[in-house]
Design an enzyme around this catalytic site. Structure first.
Site, mmCIF file in Angstrom:
data_model
loop_
_atom_site.group_PDB
_atom_site.id
_atom_site.type_symbol
_atom_site.label_atom_id
_atom_site.label_comp_id
_atom_site.label_asym_id
_atom_site.label_seq_id
_atom_site.Cartn_x
_atom_site.Cartn_y
_atom_site.Cartn_z
ATOM 1 N N ARG A 95 36.653 39.182 44.908
ATOM 2 C CA ARG A 95 36.366 40.392 45.672
ATOM 3 C C ARG A 95 34.908 40.797 45.477
ATOM 4 O O ARG A 95 34.252 41.250 46.421
ATOM 5 C CB ARG A 95 37.295 41.536 45.236
ATOM 6 C CG ARG A 95 38.752 41.308 45.601
ATOM 7 C CD ARG A 95 39.597 42.514 45.226
ATOM 8 N NE ARG A 95 39.269 43.668 46.048
ATOM 9 C CZ ARG A 95 39.619 44.917 45.746
ATOM 10 N NH1 ARG A 95 40.290 45.167 44.622
ATOM 11 N NH2 ARG A 95 39.296 45.911 46.544
ATOM 12 N N CYS A 140 34.851 50.048 40.802
ATOM 13 C CA CYS A 140 35.808 49.000 41.154
ATOM 14 C C CYS A 140 36.125 49.155 42.637
ATOM 15 O O CYS A 140 35.217 49.361 43.432
ATOM 16 C CB CYS A 140 37.058 49.089 40.286
ATOM 17 S SG CYS A 140 37.883 50.704 40.359
#
Length: 283
Positions: A180, A236
């Protein structure tokens, strides 16, 4: 002193039978929001109260702020008071997801000014593995008054993070899975990549192969490439899995650690924000 505690330590606290310690169950599933509460009703550490990531620790998402924006401090303080927590109460929190949700709860109480919050290492699975019982009883804690004293300097928003891109003395840390971070995959958000200049420290790097937290020395080795004198900004996807990195850094001795709570899902809500893909240069 470490905030990470063994099931044995928690059990001894329970045996003291004092209302000065509150046990909190924060089990959650990001794609199945009701699973944590269902699991709690089936069995939990005796006396534990339940806190829900979506309903209690987060407010409703808006245009900006990310997928799990922080709950209003006064609303969270009121909820904490109802379950028997004030700033003098010792709090033990656990999940069953490697500490990701427990760390989010720990950080939010820390942000509200609470200094005695501990995480049960290994979560409920480790509690059961150690031979301790669970039950399905619904506790009725005595209400208290939680008066927040916000540590505002430990929380950043998107504008403040934007100013830190390329700033000497500031390091951006991305806590998401490497795929990611590089932009190879993005299962949750509409744009892939990372904040320019951010370095990737996947949050599970704080854990051993057995799923327990690393020791302080192991965490110091894990973060050895970072300058302890720098400001460390952690993010995040939505401000949840960044929290284990904040905790890991503090356990490793880093003092100037801040959370970008909106994280990637907030960052990409601004069309003009820069995005990078691939790996950054080594630290």
């Amino acid at each position: 002193m470490s905030v990470l505690k063994s099931p044995e330590w928690v059990y001894k606290r329970l045996m003291e039978k004092t209302d000065q310690t509150v046990i909190v169950d924060v089990r959650f599933h990001l794609t199945k929001p009701d699973e944590g509460r269902k699991a709690y009703t089936k069995g939990h550490v005796p006396g534990a109260v339940f806190i829900d990531l979506k309903e209690d620790l987060s407010r409703n998402p808006e245009e900006h702020g990310g997928r799990h924006p922080l709950q209003d401090p006064d609303l969270l303080a009121a909820k904490l008071g109802k379950i028997g927590i004030d700033r003098q109460t010792d709090v033990v929190v656990y999940d069953d997801s490697g500490g990701m949700f427990a760390a989010r709860f720990w950080w939010q109480l820390h942000y509200l000014g609470h200094d005695s919050v501990y995480i049960m290492d290994g979560g409920l699975s480790n509690w059961i593995k150690a031979g301790y019982e669970v039950n399905a009883e619904d506790p009725r804690p005595s209400e208290r008054e939680f008066k927040p004293a916000l540590r505002e300097n430990e929380l950043l928003d998107a504008k403040e993070v934007l100013k830190r891109i390329g700033r000497e003395g500031s390091i951006l840390i991305d806590a998401r899975d490497p795929s990611r971070y590089t932009g190879e995959t993005e299962p949750l958000d509409h744009r892939a990549g990372h904040i320019p200049g951010a370095k990737n420290f996947f949050w599970k790097g704080n854990l051993t192969e057995g799923g327990l937290w690393k020791s302080k020395e192991q965490l110091r080795q894990h973060y050895a490439a970072l300058d302890p004198g720098s400001e460390i900004v952690v993010y995040c996807g939505s401000g949840v899995s960044a929290c284990p990195n904040v905790l890991g850094l503090k356990e490793a001795g880093f003092e100037n650690v801040k959370l970008y709570a909106g994280s990637w899902s907030d960052w990409i809500s601004y069309p003009d924000h820069p995005i990078s893909t691939g790996a950054e240069d080594d630290i």
